[in-house]
Design an enzyme around this catalytic site. Structure first.
Site, PDB file in Angstrom:
ATOM      1  CD  GLU A  94      13.969  55.141 -13.582  1.00  0.00           C
ATOM      2  OE1 GLU A  94      14.556  55.627 -12.621  1.00  0.00           O
ATOM      3  OE2 GLU A  94      12.889  54.530 -13.472  1.00  0.00           O
TER       4      GLU A  94
ATOM      5  CB  THR B 110      25.178  74.024 -24.250  1.00  0.00           C
ATOM      6  OG1 THR B 110      25.160  75.314 -23.639  1.00  0.00           O
ATOM      7  CG2 THR B 110      24.801  74.148 -25.724  1.00  0.00           C
ATOM      8  CG  HIS B 111      27.577  73.510 -20.403  1.00  0.00           C
ATOM      9  ND1 HIS B 111      28.821  72.956 -20.270  1.00  0.00           N
ATOM     10  CD2 HIS B 111      27.660  74.389 -21.439  1.00  0.00           C
ATOM     11  CE1 HIS B 111      29.643  73.497 -21.174  1.00  0.00           C
ATOM     12  NE2 HIS B 111      28.956  74.356 -21.898  1.00  0.00           N
TER      13      HIS B 111
ATOM     14  CB  SER C 209       5.732  54.009  -5.882  1.00  0.00           C
ATOM     15  OG  SER C 209       6.037  53.721  -4.531  1.00  0.00           O
TER      16      SER C 209
ATOM     17  CE  LYS D 272      28.092  29.041 -30.023  1.00  0.00           C
ATOM     18  NZ  LYS D 272      29.390  29.354 -30.687  1.00  0.00           N
TER      19      LYS D 272
ATOM     20  CE1 TYR E  19      35.374  26.958 -32.384  1.00  0.00           C
ATOM     21  CE2 TYR E  19      36.536  25.115 -31.378  1.00  0.00           C
ATOM     22  CZ  TYR E  19      35.451  25.973 -31.416  1.00  0.00           C
ATOM     23  OH  TYR E  19      34.446  25.841 -30.495  1.00  0.00           O
TER      24      TYR E  19
ATOM     25  CE  LYS F  79       8.273  58.423  -7.425  1.00  0.00           C
ATOM     26  NZ  LYS F  79       9.354  58.077  -6.590  1.00  0.00           N
TER      27      LYS F  79
ATOM     28  CB  SER G  59      27.602  25.553 -26.343  1.00  0.00           C
ATOM     29  OG  SER G  59      27.711  24.645 -27.429  1.00  0.00           O
TER      30      SER G  59
ATOM     31  CD  GLN H   8      30.947  25.717 -26.548  1.00  0.00           C
ATOM     32  OE1 GLN H   8      31.034  24.880 -27.440  1.00  0.00           O
ATOM     33  NE2 GLN H   8      30.898  25.391 -25.263  1.00  0.00           N
TER      34      GLN H   8
HETATM   35  N1  ARG Z   1      29.991  24.364 -29.907  1.00  0.00           N
HETATM   36  C1  ARG Z   1      31.162  24.749 -30.586  1.00  0.00           C
HETATM   37  C2  ARG Z   1      31.274  26.264 -30.619  1.00  0.00           C
HETATM   38  O1  ARG Z   1      30.324  26.910 -30.364  1.00  0.00           O
HETATM   39  C3  ARG Z   1      31.147  24.215 -31.976  1.00  0.00           C
HETATM   40  C4  ARG Z   1      32.509  24.040 -32.585  1.00  0.00           C
HETATM   41  C5  ARG Z   1      33.212  22.942 -31.908  1.00  0.00           C
HETATM   42  N2  ARG Z   1      34.431  22.619 -32.583  1.00  0.00           N
HETATM   43  C6  ARG Z   1      35.390  21.878 -32.038  1.00  0.00           C
HETATM   44  N3  ARG Z   1      36.438  21.680 -32.719  1.00  0.00           N
HETATM   45  N4  ARG Z   1      35.253  21.371 -30.842  1.00  0.00           N
HETATM   46  O2  ARG Z   1      32.295  26.819 -30.874  1.00  0.00           O
END
Ligand code: ARG
Length: 472
Positions: A303, A168-169, A290, A338, A330, A296, A36, A335
């Protein structure tokens, strides 16, 4: 010649951080799906701040020595500088920002680095990082929203008497002022700020020290790390602390609502700037030409702001879908939190910046607004209200009489106040020439002076109150 099998386990040594029990290394594909670092490196400052707080607490509790603490802090400062300057070498094999930093710290300081992970897991570490990151992002978005409100307020201040059709509308309904219309958005963005502020309360709780999922036997002080990082409190249940992502979902929900508000304003800007409407003109800074049609002037920024909810709502759905049915605690699934969070934040921030620029720069065209208003019998409701107030007609009857007068005006191809009094009296004999004042657009605007109405004095009072409430 046989191609190298991407899937084959590598014979090289396994990850030096977690590889104690492994004989071979992961396949390239394992590394690819696992890593990641390409996106979570965005949290390096938060990761370092979290580690400094954790190490400070460990030393305070005599779990590590003060020499270790000094070495860790110095090493982390070096690493932060290396990343700031773009000279840090990130490695996919080290998966994520947490292990990339920890390994570099080990290169720089040796043993102290290897003590840093005492009483901590990447599970609480990553949750801490993303909360710190989001807290800062929310504060920045709040600033941007205040800037947008400021731009709207400034435009509103000069246009409390600029009449335009209220729709309205998307059909002409009643006269409103341009200021009144813009102030509707000031309120909407105020609620968006409220939603972000509320989200921030739940973001701002510390998972640090939850360790993998169940707490730790080390005598840590989670209140201290929470305080050092500016969190309001340590989260009460360690399993919840590492499993919860509702704060991120909530952020994206707030972002999706805000982006949706922006898209409504963006669509109005698109409509208002068409040659049919011509209510506003956008500055060169927020329009494009354009490549084929020289005449244009395209409202591309508007947009794109109109389109952005597509991805932000998608980001929200993505994380909800990942979390749905996910057992505690977990799971690596998490992961996947993010990229949607980062994308929603970046998209919203860019939309806010573009919208603020467009609003600050746009030029209202009062004559075009008034001309549009003159077409759609916008004071018909005023006429009906007058019949109720002055002639004591039941509203339903007044509505009917007004409808007849509108039909008459249409048949003569004129506005209501273009009708002869005699023609009007043929429909309702009790009408006299006071009716022409009622039918005037400006008096219709002035008349709507109920609290929150479009009358200039009301809107001026609202602008003042909004300034006091929203702009520091
Ligand atoms: N890169 C992982 C994440 O974003 C970190 C946590 C990893 N934890 C684990 N037990 N492998 O979630």
């Amino acid at each position: 010649m046989t191609k190298p099998d991407k899937n084959a386990p590598k014979k090289t040594a396994s990850s030096s951080i977690w590889g104690g029990r492994f004989a071979g290394g992961p396949s390239q594909l394992m590394t690819d799906i696992n890593a990641s670092i390409s996106y979570d490196k965005a949290m390096y400052k938060q990761d370092i701040a979290g580690s400094v707080a954790h190490a400070t607490m460990l030393a305070g509790q005599n779990i590590i020595s003060s020499n270790d603490l000094d070495a860790i802090c110095a090493g982390l400062a070096t690493i932060e500088k290396e990343i700031d300057e773009g000279v840090f070498e990130f490695s996919d094999a080290l998966e994520d920002i947490h292990m990339n930093i920890e390994m570099r710290l080990a290169e720089l300081t040796g043993d102290p680095a290897r003590r840093l992970h005492t009483a901590r897991s990447r599970n609480d570490q990553v949750a801490t990082d993303i909360r710190l990151w989001l807290r800062e992002a929310i504060d920045q978005l709040d600033n941007q929203l205040a800037g947008l409100q400021e731009a709207l307020l400034s435009q509103a201040e000069t246009h409390t008497r600029t009449v335009m059709p209220g729709y309205t509308h998307l059909q002409t309904a009643q006269p409103v002022s341009f200021a009144f219309h813009l102030m509707a958005y000031v309120e909407m963005f105020g609620r968006d700020r409220g939603r972000l502020a509320d989200t921030r309360k739940r973001v701002n709780e510390s998972p640090l020290g939850a360790a993998a999922l169940a707490g730790t036997p080390h005598p840590i002080d989670r209140h201290q790390t929470a305080q050092l990082l500016g969190f309001s409190r340590p989260m009460a249940n360690a399993m919840d602390a590492v499993s919860a992502r509702d704060f991120a979902v909530e952020f994206m929900a707030a972002a999706a609502i805000c982006a949706t508000h922006l898209s409504r304003l963006a669509e109005e800007i698109v409509i208002w700037s068409t040659d049919r409407f011509g209510f506003i003109s956008l500055s060169d800074a927020f329009t494009t030409g354009s490549s084929i049609m020289p005449q244009k002037r395209n409202p591309d920024a508007a947009e794109l702001v109109r389109a952005k909810p597509g991805r932000i709502i998608g980001d929200l759905m993505a994380l909800l879908t990942v979390l749905k049915g996910l057992p505690l605690a977990y799971g690596k699934d998490m992961q996947e939190d993010k990229e949607p969070v980062f994308d929603a934040e970046a998209s919203l921030s860019l939309s806010l910046a573009a919208m603020t620029g467009m609003i600050a720069d746009l030029q209202a065209k009062p004559e075009a607004m008034r001309a549009a208003l003159e077409k759609g019998h916008p004071t018909a409701t005023d006429l009906a209200d007058y019949l109720v107030r002055v002639l004591d007609m039941p509203f339903r009857d007044a509505h009917h009489v007004t409808g007849k007068l509108v039909a008459l005006a249409d048949s003569q191809n004129c506005a209501l106040d273009g009708l002869e009094l005699a023609d009007m009296q043929a429909v309702e004999p009790r009408l006299d020439k006071a009716i022409y004042e009622v039918l005037s657009i400006d008096s219709a605007l002035q008349a709507r002076n109920s609290f929150g109405g479009t009358a200039p004095l009301e809107v001026e009072a609202h602008i003042k109150a909004a300034r006091a409430a929203f702009i520091k």
